[in-house]
Design a protein around this motif. Structure first.
Motif, PDB file in Angstrom:
ATOM      1  N   ILE A  39       0.855  -1.188   0.000  1.00  0.00           N
ATOM      2  CA  ILE A  39       0.000   0.000   0.000  1.00  0.00           C
ATOM      3  C   ILE A  39       0.886   1.232   0.000  1.00  0.00           C
ATOM      4  O   ILE A  39       1.688   1.421   0.916  1.00  0.00           O
ATOM      5  CB  ILE A  39      -0.937  -0.004   1.228  1.00  0.00           C
ATOM      6  N   SER A  40       0.762   2.064  -1.016  1.00  0.00           N
ATOM      7  CA  SER A  40       1.597   3.266  -1.108  1.00  0.00           C
ATOM      8  C   SER A  40       1.031   4.359  -0.220  1.00  0.00           C
ATOM      9  O   SER A  40      -0.106   4.280   0.255  1.00  0.00           O
ATOM     10  CB  SER A  40       1.655   3.760  -2.551  1.00  0.00           C
ATOM     11  N   LYS A  41       1.829   5.400  -0.007  1.00  0.00           N
ATOM     12  CA  LYS A  41       1.342   6.504   0.809  1.00  0.00           C
ATOM     13  C   LYS A  41       0.134   7.185   0.187  1.00  0.00           C
ATOM     14  O   LYS A  41      -0.694   7.751   0.881  1.00  0.00           O
ATOM     15  CB  LYS A  41       2.475   7.514   1.048  1.00  0.00           C
ATOM     16  N   GLY A  42       0.038   7.097  -1.116  1.00  0.00           N
ATOM     17  CA  GLY A  42      -1.122   7.674  -1.798  1.00  0.00           C
ATOM     18  C   GLY A  42      -2.309   6.737  -1.860  1.00  0.00           C
ATOM     19  O   GLY A  42      -3.257   6.979  -2.602  1.00  0.00           O
ATOM     20  N   SER A  43      -2.250   5.645  -1.081  1.00  0.00           N
ATOM     21  CA  SER A  43      -3.350   4.675  -0.996  1.00  0.00           C
ATOM     22  C   SER A  43      -3.608   3.918  -2.291  1.00  0.00           C
ATOM     23  O   SER A  43      -4.679   3.369  -2.497  1.00  0.00           O
ATOM     24  CB  SER A  43      -4.648   5.342  -0.515  1.00  0.00           C
ATOM     25  N   LYS A  44      -2.618   3.938  -3.184  1.00  0.00           N
ATOM     26  CA  LYS A  44      -2.673   2.989  -4.297  1.00  0.00           C
ATOM     27  C   LYS A  44      -2.112   1.666  -3.798  1.00  0.00           C
ATOM     28  O   LYS A  44      -1.182   1.648  -2.985  1.00  0.00           O
ATOM     29  CB  LYS A  44      -1.853   3.497  -5.483  1.00  0.00           C
ATOM     30  N   VAL A  45      -2.674   0.584  -4.282  1.00  0.00           N
ATOM     31  CA  VAL A  45      -2.259  -0.720  -3.781  1.00  0.00           C
ATOM     32  C   VAL A  45      -1.715  -1.556  -4.934  1.00  0.00           C
ATOM     33  O   VAL A  45      -2.368  -1.685  -5.976  1.00  0.00           O
ATOM     34  CB  VAL A  45      -3.429  -1.456  -3.098  1.00  0.00           C
ATOM     35  N   THR A  46      -0.510  -2.085  -4.739  1.00  0.00           N
ATOM     36  CA  THR A  46       0.111  -2.927  -5.760  1.00  0.00           C
ATOM     37  C   THR A  46       0.035  -4.390  -5.327  1.00  0.00           C
ATOM     38  O   THR A  46       0.397  -4.741  -4.200  1.00  0.00           O
ATOM     39  CB  THR A  46       1.582  -2.519  -5.971  1.00  0.00           C
ATOM     40  N   PHE A  47      -0.474  -5.206  -6.226  1.00  0.00           N
ATOM     41  CA  PHE A  47      -0.580  -6.644  -5.999  1.00  0.00           C
ATOM     42  C   PHE A  47       0.427  -7.338  -6.907  1.00  0.00           C
ATOM     43  O   PHE A  47       0.579  -6.955  -8.067  1.00  0.00           O
ATOM     44  CB  PHE A  47      -1.995  -7.131  -6.333  1.00  0.00           C
ATOM     45  N   ARG A  48       1.093  -8.348  -6.348  1.00  0.00           N
ATOM     46  CA  ARG A  48       2.105  -9.065  -7.124  1.00  0.00           C
ATOM     47  C   ARG A  48       1.916 -10.568  -6.967  1.00  0.00           C
ATOM     48  O   ARG A  48       1.514 -11.044  -5.902  1.00  0.00           O
ATOM     49  CB  ARG A  48       3.515  -8.687  -6.646  1.00  0.00           C
ATOM     50  N   ASP A  75     -10.222   4.513  -1.292  1.00  0.00           N
ATOM     51  CA  ASP A  75     -10.775   5.104  -0.076  1.00  0.00           C
ATOM     52  C   ASP A  75     -10.461   4.207   1.120  1.00  0.00           C
ATOM     53  O   ASP A  75     -10.276   2.998   0.971  1.00  0.00           O
ATOM     54  CB  ASP A  75     -12.301   5.229  -0.199  1.00  0.00           C
ATOM     55  N   PRO A  76     -10.434   4.799   2.308  1.00  0.00           N
ATOM     56  CA  PRO A  76     -10.216   3.979   3.506  1.00  0.00           C
ATOM     57  C   PRO A  76     -11.262   2.865   3.606  1.00  0.00           C
ATOM     58  O   PRO A  76     -12.458   3.125   3.467  1.00  0.00           O
ATOM     59  CB  PRO A  76     -10.392   4.986   4.654  1.00  0.00           C
ATOM     60  N   GLU A  77     -10.814   1.649   3.798  1.00  0.00           N
ATOM     61  CA  GLU A  77     -11.750   0.517   3.907  1.00  0.00           C
ATOM     62  C   GLU A  77     -10.961  -0.766   4.167  1.00  0.00           C
ATOM     63  O   GLU A  77      -9.761  -0.814   3.914  1.00  0.00           O
ATOM     64  CB  GLU A  77     -12.553   0.368   2.596  1.00  0.00           C
ATOM     65  N   LEU A  78     -11.654  -1.777   4.667  1.00  0.00           N
ATOM     66  CA  LEU A  78     -11.130  -3.136   4.697  1.00  0.00           C
ATOM     67  C   LEU A  78     -11.642  -3.822   3.444  1.00  0.00           C
ATOM     68  O   LEU A  78     -12.852  -3.910   3.228  1.00  0.00           O
ATOM     69  CB  LEU A  78     -11.603  -3.870   5.957  1.00  0.00           C
ATOM     70  N   TYR A  79     -10.722  -4.254   2.588  1.00  0.00           N
ATOM     71  CA  TYR A  79     -11.089  -4.844   1.297  1.00  0.00           C
ATOM     72  C   TYR A  79     -10.747  -6.334   1.253  1.00  0.00           C
ATOM     73  O   TYR A  79      -9.842  -6.791   1.944  1.00  0.00           O
ATOM     74  CB  TYR A  79     -10.324  -4.142   0.171  1.00  0.00           C
ATOM     75  N   SER A  80     -11.464  -7.052   0.393  1.00  0.00           N
ATOM     76  CA  SER A  80     -11.194  -8.467   0.125  1.00  0.00           C
ATOM     77  C   SER A  80     -10.814  -8.638  -1.348  1.00  0.00           C
ATOM     78  O   SER A  80     -11.311  -7.898  -2.195  1.00  0.00           O
ATOM     79  CB  SER A  80     -12.447  -9.328   0.351  1.00  0.00           C
ATOM     80  N   TYR A  81      -9.975  -9.620  -1.615  1.00  0.00           N
ATOM     81  CA  TYR A  81      -9.638  -9.883  -3.025  1.00  0.00           C
ATOM     82  C   TYR A  81      -9.180 -11.320  -3.206  1.00  0.00           C
ATOM     83  O   TYR A  81      -8.832 -12.010  -2.238  1.00  0.00           O
ATOM     84  CB  TYR A  81      -8.556  -8.915  -3.522  1.00  0.00           C
ATOM     85  N   SER A  82      -9.185 -11.729  -4.475  1.00  0.00           N
ATOM     86  CA  SER A  82      -8.650 -13.027  -4.877  1.00  0.00           C
ATOM     87  C   SER A  82      -7.927 -12.850  -6.203  1.00  0.00           C
ATOM     88  O   SER A  82      -8.215 -11.921  -6.954  1.00  0.00           O
ATOM     89  CB  SER A  82      -9.783 -14.050  -5.074  1.00  0.00           C
ATOM     90  N   PHE A  83      -7.023 -13.760  -6.495  1.00  0.00           N
ATOM     91  CA  PHE A  83      -6.417 -13.822  -7.821  1.00  0.00           C
ATOM     92  C   PHE A  83      -7.163 -14.836  -8.679  1.00  0.00           C
ATOM     93  O   PHE A  83      -7.730 -15.805  -8.168  1.00  0.00           O
ATOM     94  CB  PHE A  83      -4.940 -14.232  -7.732  1.00  0.00           C
ATOM     95  N   ILE A  84      -7.144 -14.594  -9.984  1.00  0.00           N
ATOM     96  CA  ILE A  84      -7.681 -15.574 -10.934  1.00  0.00           C
ATOM     97  C   ILE A  84      -6.548 -15.919 -11.894  1.00  0.00           C
ATOM     98  O   ILE A  84      -6.115 -15.090 -12.696  1.00  0.00           O
ATOM     99  CB  ILE A  84      -8.886 -15.019 -11.716  1.00  0.00           C
ATOM    100  N   ILE A  85      -6.043 -17.133 -11.769  1.00  0.00           N
ATOM    101  CA  ILE A  85      -4.879 -17.564 -12.544  1.00  0.00           C
ATOM    102  C   ILE A  85      -5.354 -18.532 -13.620  1.00  0.00           C
ATOM    103  O   ILE A  85      -5.806 -19.636 -13.311  1.00  0.00           O
ATOM    104  CB  ILE A  85      -3.844 -18.242 -11.617  1.00  0.00           C
ATOM    105  N   ASP A  86      -5.302 -18.099 -14.851  1.00  0.00           N
ATOM    106  CA  ASP A  86      -5.814 -18.910 -15.964  1.00  0.00           C
ATOM    107  C   ASP A  86      -7.197 -19.469 -15.637  1.00  0.00           C
ATOM    108  O   ASP A  86      -7.471 -20.659 -15.830  1.00  0.00           O
ATOM    109  CB  ASP A  86      -4.825 -20.033 -16.309  1.00  0.00           C
TER     110      ASP A  86
END
Lengths: 399, 399
Positions: free
Chosen positions: A37-46, A98-109
């Motif tokens: 999570i960057s200071k600007g609230s952008k989020v990078t997923f790897r 925005d400020p929040e608790l988020y959920s996510y998943s990856f979709i691999i092929d």
């Protein structure tokens, strides 16, 4: 670290027995940071997936899209493509969130799965997803701050009515153990497919209460999170039914049995904790099915709770329900009204599929001049709303 | 279920708000059962992955294989191929398995991930794997049985020595809340990369103690599981450092700071719980790094513990360690011996990389005529062994 210990630590890492299994995974994931999570609230997923041809991410931080369902088009979570970089490392950076608790998943092929670099997971019914928190605003309530913390206990109580021992989650506020005071109690009920783990994990109950109490915005209180599925003694994996796949539809959850035996929960708490055993120190609230339970419990025991919170409540049953608990709904509501209470709080999202049912319920209350407070929020039938409802409701009670 | 409620429940399922996200996952996984344990203890694993070209399973239920590592060839977990069936459903059935708690992961086209149909996961350092239990024998101790259960509390204590509030997991036995008795206490310490969650999740401490107490094989006792990483206030995600990837190597874990301040833990327990604050009612045990801590704490406070358990203990530091805690090891061991104790229990696996170090430690104890019990088991540096060591050690203490 001391030089003398380092080689032994390395040895520990390299040959860690079973060991090698866990450590393989550790090594594999060690270099990759996700999410960041960057200071600007952008989020990078790897994601390191050299063999994959397509990697996507899906989650509630992305704009919703319309998806087909048996009910027609409904809102579904958006998807975004990760871009493949060197060495098979895929990456995607979000917009500022925005400020929040988020959920996510990856979709691999085409296969939906977790982010192996993020061990923070929550289970919602049978689905396990990764979570992350973008701080600031109301989301700071969901973080563990450097403040006094309450205690979260998983314990068991005897339910004579249901003829079993049942697991229950109890939050006691900071200072409870050493205090000579008696505390008020909020009974907090989960929705369909949930259990005594739902509010404490998905709902961030302990963090919300710790933070609100530290800020002086909520009274120190005990929060009791029982299991509303009368055929279970405990959450899946935590009871005598062993490990099995959790289900959304659990028999008997809305047939009156739970409501009729709710006094077992109250009796347990009032005879085992330092509580004020009086109406002015009892609140009850719940989400969805738990809102349904809340409405019915509070009128079935019509002089027991001074604070009632219906969060996206399922408004049922209709006139054709036959359990004793559901008889004479209007009469018992009137009795509840005549007995008096401090707050009857109704919260619902504008796009919640239970929106119309909640409007009908309000009309029913209006018809008998039963006072309530009504909060309408954006969004639908989501934990995002329920965390906010808990944050708001818990500031309004026992004052 | 009542007819009148069914359509509304269906509506709930079909349009479950955010909702749709979780429910998509629910639908997707609903038809597939994995793992499925047959009466003959063969286990079938299933995965719906129509796009996958190769699906394997890896886990500690498969025979180990030799794998290359920087330390040469070491034992690694075996792998097995799943077979693709109709509709992209992959399947593998194991041989009949011995009673045990097992871990496993799927490998889908080279990508290691979880079984989406099994929500029972445990985290070991940064790795999350699925688990299942094949019952019978000692593995029945790991199951939740229909017996009285203790309470598991996550609470916080003040550590003046470390100048922070710290999270701690405390198991209190069935009946504790209502009892007027005072209880003995087992302090149970995790290994490197672990924290206050390790023993209660990976170690099945609550289940083991519940079961042994119900069978009359262990005395009712309190089990205290502190966090041995002095730079953390809590497990990753549970403390003020927020969410971050757990690491195996944490600074300061073996520099004497933890041992020197362990009295903060004991003081907290003895002033907040109904305990017998006396040597005969104190036990301490730990695995790997926690075994190291156990050895040093018990001799640094040489008249404090009557029961000492070193499970696959890291035997360090060598002569060149400089922290005050590690000075005069032989002298303090002698003092501990002269003060007397009931049981000094050492357990190690035959293939553990710490096997030789433990033999050296035994020689050190022999040289000063310090009595101990020594248990040598199959296998290596694994939770499988540590659960057994806890089961054995906890039956030997406070008697």
């Amino acid at each position: 670290m001391k030089k003398s210990i380092l080689p032994i630590i390395l040895l520990l890492i390299l040959t860690f027995g079973s060991g090698v299994f866990a450590q393989e995974a550790l090594f594999r994931s060690q270099q990759v940071v996700s999410p960041e999570i960057s200071k600007g609230s952008k989020v990078t997923f790897r994601l390191l997936a050299p063999n994959a041809e397509k990697v996507q991410i899906t989650g509630d931080f992305l704009p919703t899209v319309k998806v087909d369902s048996p009910m027609g088009q409904v809102d579904g979570p958006g998807k975004a493509d990760l871009k493949k970089g060197e060495n098979g490392l895929w990456e995607f950076t979000s917009e500022a969130l925005d400020p929040e608790l988020y959920s996510y998943s990856f979709i691999i092929d085409g296969f939906t799965t977790i982010d192996p670099n993020n061990p923070f997971l929550i289970r919602d019914v049978a689905s396990v997803t990764n979570i992350f928190i973008v701080g600031g605003g109301h989301a700071d309530l969901y973080k563990v701050q450097d403040i006094p913390h309450g205690t979260v206990a998983r314990t068991w109580y005897d339910s004579p009515g249901l003829e079993m021992k049942r697991r229950i989650t109890v939050y006691t506020p900071p200072g409870y153990e050493k205090s000579n005071e008696k505390y008020p109690v909020l009974y907090l009920l989960h929705g369909a497919g949930g259990d005594e783990e739902a509010w404490i994990s998905l709902g961030r109950t302990a963090q919300i209460l710790d933070n609100l109490i530290a800020e002086g915005k909520a009274k120190p209180m005990i929060v009791v999170m029982p299991n509303g599925n009368v055929i279970q003694d405990a959450a899946p994996g935590e009871g005598s039914m062993g490990f099995y796949k959790p289900q959304f539809m659990i028999p008997g959850t809305m047939n009156g049995t739970y409501e009729a035996n709710f006094n077992d929960v109250v009796n347990f708490i009032e005879s085992n904790y330092k509580v004020k055993a009086e109406k002015s120190s009892r609140a009850i609230a719940g989400l969805s099915m738990g809102g349904f339970h809340t409405i019915h419990i509070s009128r079935y025991y019509p002089n027991t709770f001074d604070y009632i919170g219906a969060f996206s409540a399922a408004i049922m049953p209709r006139e054709d329900a036959t359990a004793k608990v559901y008889s004479d709904i209007e009469g018992t509501l009137k009795k509840q009204k005549d007995n008096g209470y401090q707050l009857y709080w109704i919260g619902i999202g504008k796009t919640d599929f239970l929106y119309d049912a909640n409007q009908e319920f309000k009309e029913m209350l209006n018809a008998i001049d039963m006072p309530y407070e009504y909060v309408e929020s954006e969004g639908g039938h989501t934990w995002r709303n329920w965390r906010v409802y808990l944050s708001e409701f818990s500031q309004r009670i026992f004052k």
